[in-house]
Design a protein around this motif. Structure first.
Motif, short mmCIF file in Angstrom:
data_model
loop_
_atom_site.label_atom_id
_atom_site.label_comp_id
_atom_site.label_asym_id
_atom_site.label_seq_id
_atom_site.Cartn_x
_atom_site.Cartn_y
_atom_site.Cartn_z
N ILE A 1 -7.83 -50.87 -32.12
CA ILE A 1 -7.30 -50.75 -33.48
C ILE A 1 -6.49 -49.46 -33.61
O ILE A 1 -7.04 -48.36 -33.51
N PRO A 2 -5.17 -49.58 -33.85
CA PRO A 2 -4.38 -48.38 -34.12
C PRO A 2 -4.63 -47.92 -35.56
O PRO A 2 -4.69 -48.73 -36.48
N PHE B 1 -8.12 -45.83 -32.36
CA PHE B 1 -7.35 -44.68 -31.92
C PHE B 1 -6.51 -44.16 -33.07
O PHE B 1 -6.00 -44.94 -33.87
N GLN B 2 -6.28 -42.86 -33.12
CA GLN B 2 -5.46 -42.26 -34.17
C GLN B 2 -3.97 -42.35 -33.80
O GLN B 2 -3.18 -41.55 -34.26
N SER B 3 -3.61 -43.35 -33.04
CA SER B 3 -2.25 -43.51 -32.53
C SER B 3 -1.60 -44.75 -33.11
O SER B 3 -2.26 -45.63 -33.66
N SER C 1 -16.28 -47.53 -31.92
CA SER C 1 -16.02 -46.31 -31.18
C SER C 1 -14.68 -45.71 -31.61
O SER C 1 -13.64 -46.34 -31.50
N PHE C 2 -14.74 -44.48 -32.10
CA PHE C 2 -13.54 -43.75 -32.49
C PHE C 2 -13.13 -42.83 -31.35
O PHE C 2 -13.88 -41.94 -30.94
N MET C 3 -11.93 -43.07 -30.84
CA MET C 3 -11.36 -42.25 -29.77
C MET C 3 -10.46 -41.19 -30.39
O MET C 3 -10.37 -41.07 -31.60
N ARG C 4 -9.76 -40.49 -29.55
CA ARG C 4 -8.81 -39.49 -30.01
C ARG C 4 -7.42 -40.15 -30.07
O ARG C 4 -7.22 -41.04 -30.86
N TYR C 5 -6.51 -39.78 -29.25
CA TYR C 5 -5.17 -40.36 -29.24
C TYR C 5 -5.00 -41.20 -27.97
O TYR C 5 -5.74 -41.05 -26.99
N ALA C 6 -4.02 -42.08 -27.95
CA ALA C 6 -3.87 -43.09 -26.91
C ALA C 6 -3.69 -42.54 -25.51
O ALA C 6 -4.10 -43.17 -24.54
N SER C 7 -3.07 -41.37 -25.35
CA SER C 7 -2.86 -40.84 -24.00
C SER C 7 -3.92 -39.83 -23.59
O SER C 7 -3.82 -39.23 -22.53
N CYS C 8 -4.95 -39.64 -24.40
CA CYS C 8 -6.02 -38.70 -24.07
C CYS C 8 -6.69 -39.12 -22.77
O CYS C 8 -7.23 -40.23 -22.69
N PRO C 9 -6.64 -38.31 -21.72
CA PRO C 9 -7.23 -38.70 -20.44
C PRO C 9 -8.72 -39.02 -20.53
O PRO C 9 -9.20 -39.98 -19.95
N GLY D 1 -0.08 -37.39 -22.03
CA GLY D 1 1.16 -37.94 -22.56
C GLY D 1 1.35 -37.43 -23.98
O GLY D 1 0.84 -36.37 -24.34
N ARG D 2 2.01 -38.22 -24.75
CA ARG D 2 2.28 -37.87 -26.15
C ARG D 2 0.97 -37.72 -26.92
O ARG D 2 0.05 -38.52 -26.77
N ILE D 3 0.88 -36.71 -27.77
CA ILE D 3 -0.30 -36.50 -28.60
C ILE D 3 0.01 -37.00 -30.00
O ILE D 3 0.93 -36.50 -30.65
N ASP D 4 -0.73 -38.00 -30.44
CA ASP D 4 -0.59 -38.55 -31.79
C ASP D 4 -1.71 -37.99 -32.65
O ASP D 4 -2.88 -38.09 -32.28
N GLY D 5 -1.37 -37.43 -33.78
CA GLY D 5 -2.39 -36.93 -34.69
C GLY D 5 -2.97 -35.61 -34.23
O GLY D 5 -2.47 -34.97 -33.30
#
Length: 193
Positions: free
Chosen positions: A91-92, A70-72, A35-43, A131-135
């Motif tokens: 997996i970061p 995650f792309q974080s 499963s590919f998510m977006r960034y770590a703080s994505c609600p 939160g912080r947006i990574d990528g």
């Protein structure tokens, strides 16, 4: 071009959030949800993570291995995602090498889709704030069901930022097909297992 059903899943080696090695080829013989998510703080991603954590015991009894990417950075993931104490590999991938390998897409239309709003509202109600947006902020999720033989049974590329394969469909895949890859040539219809 997105990966297709029936294709051999690209192998990769990575390190999870806790420094443990993860290699897709080493999981042959078991069904996998990658499963590919977006960034770590994505609600919305954290809402999906909560759903996966709550279903993990049942899914693992059915033989499923879950990997979430995650792309974080690991630091961002520890701050946001790790609070959920996921019992599967996180997996970061801040360089987005796995996203490129699996051709995970981006799209502003998917980010701005009105259908994301109920998911975002549920995520905020559960305490998952921004939160912080990574990528790239316009990253769209993707889910891959990979059979024990290493072939992709389902390559699901989301059209919106909140969309994932329903976990009921994952269970049905495990039950109906036993996690065995029964895919015909790419583009062929799903088998009646």
């Amino acid at each position: 071009m997105p990966l297709q059903r029936g294709a051999l899943a690209p192998d990769f080696q990575a390190v999870d959030l806790f420094g443990r090695p993860v290699q897709l080829a080493a999981l042959r013989g078991r069904p996998v949800l990658l499963s590919f998510m977006r960034y770590a703080s994505c609600p919305m991603c954290n809402l999906r993570m909560r759903e996966m954590v709550l279903a993990h015991e049942r899914l693992s009894r059915e033989g499923l291995v879950v990997l979430a990417v995650f792309q974080s950075t690991a630091e961002s993931m520890r701050e946001f995602v790790a609070r959920q104490d996921a019992p599967f590999a996180l997996i970061p991938d801040p360089d987005m090498a796995l996203y490129r390998l699996f051709q995970v897409e981006r799209g502003w239309a998917g980010l701005l889709a009105p259908s994301n709003l109920p998911h975002a509202a549920r995520a905020f109600a559960k305490g998952f704030g921004m939160g912080r947006i990574d990528g790239p902020i316009d990253r769209l999720p993707a889910d891959f069901l990979i059979g024990p033989g290493g072939r992709i049974d389902l390559a699901f590329y989301a059209r919106t930022a909140a969309e994932h394969v329903p976990l009921a469909d994952v269970s049905a895949w495990l039950t109906t097909c036993g996690g065995e890859n029964t895919a015909g040539p790419p583009g062929s219809p799903s088998p009646a297992c």
